[in-house]
Design an enzyme around this catalytic site. Structure first.
Site, PDB file in Angstrom:
ATOM      1  N   GLN A 108      90.108  32.083  63.179  1.00  0.00           N
ATOM      2  CA  GLN A 108      89.155  32.221  62.078  1.00  0.00           C
ATOM      3  C   GLN A 108      88.197  33.375  62.377  1.00  0.00           C
ATOM      4  O   GLN A 108      87.403  33.759  61.536  1.00  0.00           O
ATOM      5  CB  GLN A 108      88.371  30.912  61.914  1.00  0.00           C
ATOM      6  CG  GLN A 108      89.247  29.720  61.571  1.00  0.00           C
ATOM      7  CD  GLN A 108      88.498  28.409  61.736  1.00  0.00           C
ATOM      8  OE1 GLN A 108      87.766  27.976  60.861  1.00  0.00           O
ATOM      9  NE2 GLN A 108      88.656  27.796  62.905  1.00  0.00           N
ATOM     10  N   HIS A 126      90.695  34.971  58.481  1.00  0.00           N
ATOM     11  CA  HIS A 126      89.492  35.398  57.761  1.00  0.00           C
ATOM     12  C   HIS A 126      89.283  36.907  57.803  1.00  0.00           C
ATOM     13  O   HIS A 126      88.172  37.409  57.598  1.00  0.00           O
ATOM     14  CB  HIS A 126      88.257  34.667  58.313  1.00  0.00           C
ATOM     15  CG  HIS A 126      88.322  33.188  58.094  1.00  0.00           C
ATOM     16  ND1 HIS A 126      87.551  32.297  58.802  1.00  0.00           N
ATOM     17  CD2 HIS A 126      89.080  32.437  57.279  1.00  0.00           C
ATOM     18  CE1 HIS A 126      87.829  31.050  58.412  1.00  0.00           C
ATOM     19  NE2 HIS A 126      88.748  31.110  57.493  1.00  0.00           N
ATOM     20  N   CYS A 137      91.889  49.579  44.823  1.00  0.00           N
ATOM     21  CA  CYS A 137      93.319  49.766  45.152  1.00  0.00           C
ATOM     22  C   CYS A 137      93.737  48.922  46.363  1.00  0.00           C
ATOM     23  O   CYS A 137      94.903  48.930  46.764  1.00  0.00           O
ATOM     24  CB  CYS A 137      93.618  51.241  45.411  1.00  0.00           C
ATOM     25  SG  CYS A 137      93.002  51.838  46.984  1.00  0.00           S
ATOM     26  N   CYS A 153      86.670  54.808  49.225  1.00  0.00           N
ATOM     27  CA  CYS A 153      88.105  54.761  49.532  1.00  0.00           C
ATOM     28  C   CYS A 153      88.724  56.153  49.454  1.00  0.00           C
ATOM     29  O   CYS A 153      88.501  56.879  48.480  1.00  0.00           O
ATOM     30  CB  CYS A 153      88.778  53.834  48.527  1.00  0.00           C
ATOM     31  SG  CYS A 153      90.570  53.854  48.619  1.00  0.00           S
ATOM     32  N   ALA A 237      85.331  26.695  76.484  1.00  0.00           N
ATOM     33  CA  ALA A 237      86.698  27.226  76.516  1.00  0.00           C
ATOM     34  C   ALA A 237      86.925  28.124  77.723  1.00  0.00           C
ATOM     35  O   ALA A 237      87.982  28.067  78.355  1.00  0.00           O
ATOM     36  CB  ALA A 237      86.965  28.002  75.232  1.00  0.00           C
TER      37      ALA A 237
END
Ligand code: APR
Length: 246
Positions: A108, A126, A137, A153, A237
């Site tokens: 995520q 995500h 576009c 862009c 973790a």
């Protein structure tokens, strides 16, 4: 004297980890916490930006209303990330690519730290803070780390926005479908550092479980998923994931 691994990881989980073929790892902001990336929730707090809760500034409505403000928020987070490195949890997961014939990392996170640790084919549910997207576009230019970000862009000259899934938006086409496919085929599903509050991502461990996978959660706190898990390992973790391969 029992090793740290033996104290924290049950013989069953150790055996499942040793013999698994198809493994899905679902990660959230918590896996990057030890790298210095602020989580959104956890510890009873939620992130606020200039007085706005993060889910307001990170929303489709805000892109319509005030795109420069949205960029200011993501530029701030991207500049934070520039100095940060993957931690032991990211590296442990990257090393598992050598161990498991089929490893799928579904994240995520938009920080790119799994890839920076060497994990390939990460499913970014995500999006990524290192990409822009044209509001017309749909081209998706990379945002260079050390250069100024473009706001228009190249292809069509229209405005670029962050290529991140914002609140009120659908996930990138194909990403979730592939994650569901892998979860349904998995024999081991590890859920690392997510509050499991945001769907559809939080639904993946349920899919894995109902398809027969052994589901294990790694988090310093319990989450709405904890009761569904075959094993819950409470802690960070970065401390715990390296123990799995010991
Ligand atoms: N190791 C493991 N887990 C940790 C650690 C750590 N060192 N530190 C914190 N956590 C846990 C917290 O206990 C919490 O459960 O990580 C979780 C982080 O939760 P959130 O901040 O809600 O992040 P996440 O679950 O990824 O949010 C999902 O919501 O805000 C949106 O799009 C954003 O992708 C994000 C989504």
């Amino acid at each position: 004297m029992q090793t740290a691994r033996a104290q924290l990881i049950s013989p069953e989980l150790h055996e499942r980890f040793r013999t698994a073929e198809r493994v899905v790892v679902l990660t959230g902001a918590g896996v990057s916490a030890e790298s210095g990336v602020p989580t959104f929730r956890g510890g009873g707090n939620t992130t606020v930006w200039k007085g706005m809760p993060f889910d307001v500034i990170s929303s489709a409505t805000m892109v319509q209303r005030d795109l420069p403000a949205v960029w200011e928020w993501f530029d701030y987070r991207r500049n934070l990330l520039k100095q940060l490195k993957p931690n032991a949890a990211h590296h442990a997961i990257a090393d598992w690519q050598q161990q498991f014939p089929h490893l799928t990392v579904v994240t995520q996170n938009i920080d790119g730290l799994h890839q920076a640790a060497g994990t390939n084919n990460v499913i970014e549910l995500h999006g990524s803070i290192w990409r822009s997207r044209c509001i017309d576009c749909n081209s998706r230019p990379e945002i260079p780390r050390d250069e100024r970000r473009d706001s228009l862009c190249y292809e069509c000259g229209n405005h670029l926005r962050p290529d991140v899934v914002l609140f009120g938006e659908m996930l990138p086409p194909g990403a979730f479908e592939l994650a569901v496919e892998r979860a349904a085929a998995s024999d081991l599903c590890l859920v690392v550092g997510t509050s499991a509050l945001v769907y559809p991502a939080a639904g993946l461990p349920e899919i894995a479980k109902s398809s027969g996978a052994f589901v294990c959660e790694v988090n310093p706190e319990r989450t709405p998923l904890s009761d569904l898990c075959d094993e819950v390992i409470t802690g960070k973790a970065g401390d715990l994931l390296p123990l799995f391969s010991q």
